[in-house]
Design a protein around this motif. Sequence first.
Motif, mmCIF file in Angstrom:
data_model
loop_
_atom_site.group_PDB
_atom_site.id
_atom_site.type_symbol
_atom_site.label_atom_id
_atom_site.label_comp_id
_atom_site.label_asym_id
_atom_site.label_seq_id
_atom_site.Cartn_x
_atom_site.Cartn_y
_atom_site.Cartn_z
ATOM 1 N N LYS A 130 0.814 -1.217 0.000
ATOM 2 C CA LYS A 130 0.000 0.000 0.000
ATOM 3 C C LYS A 130 0.851 1.271 0.000
ATOM 4 N N HIS A 131 2.081 1.154 0.458
ATOM 5 C CA HIS A 131 2.952 2.331 0.504
ATOM 6 C C HIS A 131 4.057 2.272 -0.552
ATOM 7 N N ASP A 132 3.940 1.297 -1.461
ATOM 8 C CA ASP A 132 4.989 1.142 -2.468
ATOM 9 C C ASP A 132 4.352 0.691 -3.776
ATOM 10 N N ALA A 133 3.915 1.640 -4.587
ATOM 11 C CA ALA A 133 3.219 1.341 -5.834
ATOM 12 C C ALA A 133 4.100 0.549 -6.794
ATOM 13 N N ASP A 134 5.396 0.833 -6.786
ATOM 14 C CA ASP A 134 6.294 0.127 -7.698
ATOM 15 C C ASP A 134 6.323 -1.371 -7.393
ATOM 16 N N GLU A 135 6.412 -1.703 -6.111
ATOM 17 C CA GLU A 135 6.432 -3.117 -5.739
ATOM 18 C C GLU A 135 5.103 -3.792 -6.057
ATOM 19 N N ALA A 136 4.003 -3.074 -5.872
ATOM 20 C CA ALA A 136 2.689 -3.621 -6.220
ATOM 21 C C ALA A 136 2.630 -3.925 -7.707
ATOM 22 N N ASN A 137 3.140 -3.020 -8.519
ATOM 23 C CA ASN A 137 3.114 -3.212 -9.963
ATOM 24 C C ASN A 137 4.030 -4.358 -10.392
ATOM 25 N N LYS A 138 5.162 -4.512 -9.705
ATOM 26 C CA LYS A 138 6.038 -5.633 -10.008
ATOM 27 C C LYS A 138 5.335 -6.964 -9.710
ATOM 28 N N SER A 139 4.626 -6.996 -8.604
ATOM 29 C CA SER A 139 3.897 -8.204 -8.236
ATOM 30 C C SER A 139 2.867 -8.554 -9.306
ATOM 31 N N LEU A 140 2.139 -7.558 -9.797
ATOM 32 C CA LEU A 140 1.151 -7.794 -10.848
ATOM 33 C C LEU A 140 1.817 -8.220 -12.150
ATOM 34 N N ALA A 141 2.988 -7.674 -12.428
ATOM 35 C CA ALA A 141 3.704 -8.069 -13.636
ATOM 36 C C ALA A 141 4.057 -9.555 -13.588
ATOM 37 N N ARG A 142 4.488 -10.018 -12.423
ATOM 38 C CA ARG A 142 4.801 -11.446 -12.291
ATOM 39 C C ARG A 142 3.542 -12.291 -12.464
ATOM 40 N N SER A 143 2.438 -11.829 -11.908
ATOM 41 C CA SER A 143 1.188 -12.581 -12.019
ATOM 42 C C SER A 143 0.666 -12.594 -13.448
ATOM 43 N N GLY A 144 1.003 -11.563 -14.213
ATOM 44 C CA GLY A 144 0.541 -11.502 -15.596
ATOM 45 C C GLY A 144 1.210 -12.507 -16.506
ATOM 46 N N GLU A 145 2.275 -13.135 -16.016
ATOM 47 C CA GLU A 145 2.992 -14.107 -16.844
ATOM 48 C C GLU A 145 2.599 -15.539 -16.479
ATOM 49 N N TRP A 146 1.323 -15.760 -16.177
ATOM 50 C CA TRP A 146 0.867 -17.088 -15.780
ATOM 51 C C TRP A 146 1.041 -18.127 -16.890
ATOM 52 N N GLY A 147 1.179 -17.664 -18.142
ATOM 53 C CA GLY A 147 1.318 -18.594 -19.253
ATOM 54 C C GLY A 147 2.516 -19.513 -19.133
ATOM 55 N N LYS A 148 3.514 -19.095 -18.349
ATOM 56 C CA LYS A 148 4.712 -19.929 -18.192
ATOM 57 C C LYS A 148 4.368 -21.271 -17.555
#
Length: 768
Positions: A622-640
């Motif tokens: 909640k206090h670190d938007a960059d880390e939140a976005n990184k987490s979502l980026a990893r989740s977006g690669e579920w195709g692996k």
Amino acid sequence: MDLDALRFGTFSQLDEAIGDWEEMVKKLKALETSARDDLKAKALKANWEGANAAVSREFIGKTAGEFADARTQADTIAKILRDTRNEFVAYREQLNEAIARGLKKNLTVTDTGCGTFTVTMNVHPDRAAKGTTTPDHTQQDVDALADEIGRILGKAVESDTSAAQVLRLLVDQTEQGFSDAVYADRDSAARAVKAAEEMAALMKKNPRDVTTTELNRLTDTLARYKNDPLFAERFALDATPKQTLEFYAGIADPGIPTYDPKRGELAKLLQRDLGITLGTATRSDSSRMQAWEKELVELGQDALDAEHAGSPRGFTVMSNLMRFGDYDDDFLNDYGEKLLAFDKENSGNGLNPWTHPGMLGADLHLWGGNSRGFDPVTGFLEALGHNPDASTRFFGRPAGSDGPLDDDSPLNEHLTYLTKERVWPPDAPVGSDDESVAGRDSLGHALEAATTGYAYDAAAHPGKGPGDPGEADRRTAATAGVMEQIAHLYGSKDGPAMLRAQPEMADSLGRMGSAYVDDIDYALSGIGDVDKDAGDFPAKYDGRADFGEQGAINFLSVLGQNETSHGIVTAGQHIYTLSLLDAHPATNQANFEHGRDALSMEAEVRGILDHSRVQQAEADFKHDADEANKSLARSGEWGKYAVGAVITGGIAAIPVPGATAGAIAFAPIATDIAGEALETFLGQEIDKSVEKGEKKATEDAQQTSAEFYAKGIGSIADSYGKYVGDGSVAAERTDSEDIKKDLESTYLGLGSGENQYRGRPPSEKEED
């Protein structure tokens, strides 16, 4: 054996018995083929419904298997009898040749009964016919002939005795039914029994006195015979439970005098192959093995006489051995009942019945995995993870509990204790900074086996079924009963906090969710719990899991909160949807309706999962938007997760990157084999997804929630576009129907809204 019995025996009765057994083998072979290809095949294809369907299919499957075991046992008996008969004939020839050579030296051999004989002069010179000269011989000739005759009779006795022993052991393997033990001849079976007796004698030595050479011989022999039923039973019985446990504890202790570094590797092999051997032994139904199992369980709570290893309890040692091997289901369940009862009674409030300062120098688990082997519950759960039927029984729904679960429904006590109540004692290696709890990881493994019917680390074989060749979907009403409880527990109001506190369970929960996506889709296909669509989402097995609509939403909502479980379930859902499109190509209106419903359901499920993932990322960072976005980026690669998936027999086996033991996730598919749409996805689209992911897989890769949602709807749109195509009947309808917008609305509105208003809220991260 009497000399005359071997010398003059015709073996006609033995020949008759061999002929009868060989004829029996032919008849049983025909029955086995008929049972497998006709009876069982028809039962699997029959359109039966209700409880009778499951019971009948299971009974017929077991009956077909019994014919195979009966043929195997009859063939082994026939081979042992024929081999023994041939040995008797060879020994008779040797005997007659020896007697004939003796006669040339004026020596005769006389049977004196009870296995004894005499060698005497055949014709005394004084009584010889006039003009006849008798051959000369010496006392050395007499002794040599006696020794030779004795050796021949001894070998014949050994053949006779060992054949009888082997046949008794073979028959005693099963109290009812038939043994599947296979031996080519008497000698191979006898060698196995003799090796067992020799190794059991070695196990009776003080571990401190066992040389590295002896230990090497023991591990080599166990590696060779660990799956041999006769060896395993004779070895276990002769070694006894107490001596076996104390011996392993002593060998595993690195602090013994004159320690040879090579012993460490040999001790590791001993843990594995001794565990497999004991598992093989427990599958015997003989009364002596049942007594052995009872004795071992009774030793569980006692401190062993192994001071050099810290005198661990019996449960502690045996649980480390049973991490390896296929064990009898009854034995594992009885063992587990007694183990957990003792654990509950003696744990809590800072108490730990499994360790004390004297044990801290001696690890009992030697194969890594962030566990030293002090907590026996961990090893036992690993055993359940390799023995699916036993695990399904151990975590089964209480009798009389049917239908969707609610807060008042009774749950399996073992499952409740291990997921919500137990305080897991520290068991990590000295100096380890790994904060994970090995026991919870093993609990996940046990539950995977209980719900899928496969060992948690079963391998996927290209062109074959995962685990065992030719097998496919192993779910049953019983496995579904376990899955319903898991979905209820982790989908409850406590579920988000449970998953956060148990990160070791995330991958296992994801794999379990993936294995049941068809039942989850079915649960969401109606209006509430009414009018569910079995036409679009048909049952793949009798007694399918009944999660209820709200239960399915809750469970998906919690799974979506974790990166790992979110990715695995998303991949499983996508593969299942594509298999439905495969089964209903958009070439006519009826098929198109099925395809549209499948895509709409994926949009709804993915909407729940993705909205939950976004909410949790925002709550975690909640206090670190960059880390939140990184987490979502990893989740977006579920195709692996779908790279290298193997499709066969109505199931997809999906390798899970980063998982231990090459673990795979299962996903149901609509047809027995993959069609063009699914093959295209697995062969091309996943590769593209991975390529894109690799280009962005740096710590700087970020993805806002808007981009994450756009990627989600984009993958559904890709599936839709490939399904409809340019020239299909369905393509003509899309212009007049706003299907694309409906899918987008389902993903962003219905699915996300269900999570927002009906799902579980994200768990709160504890502040440092």
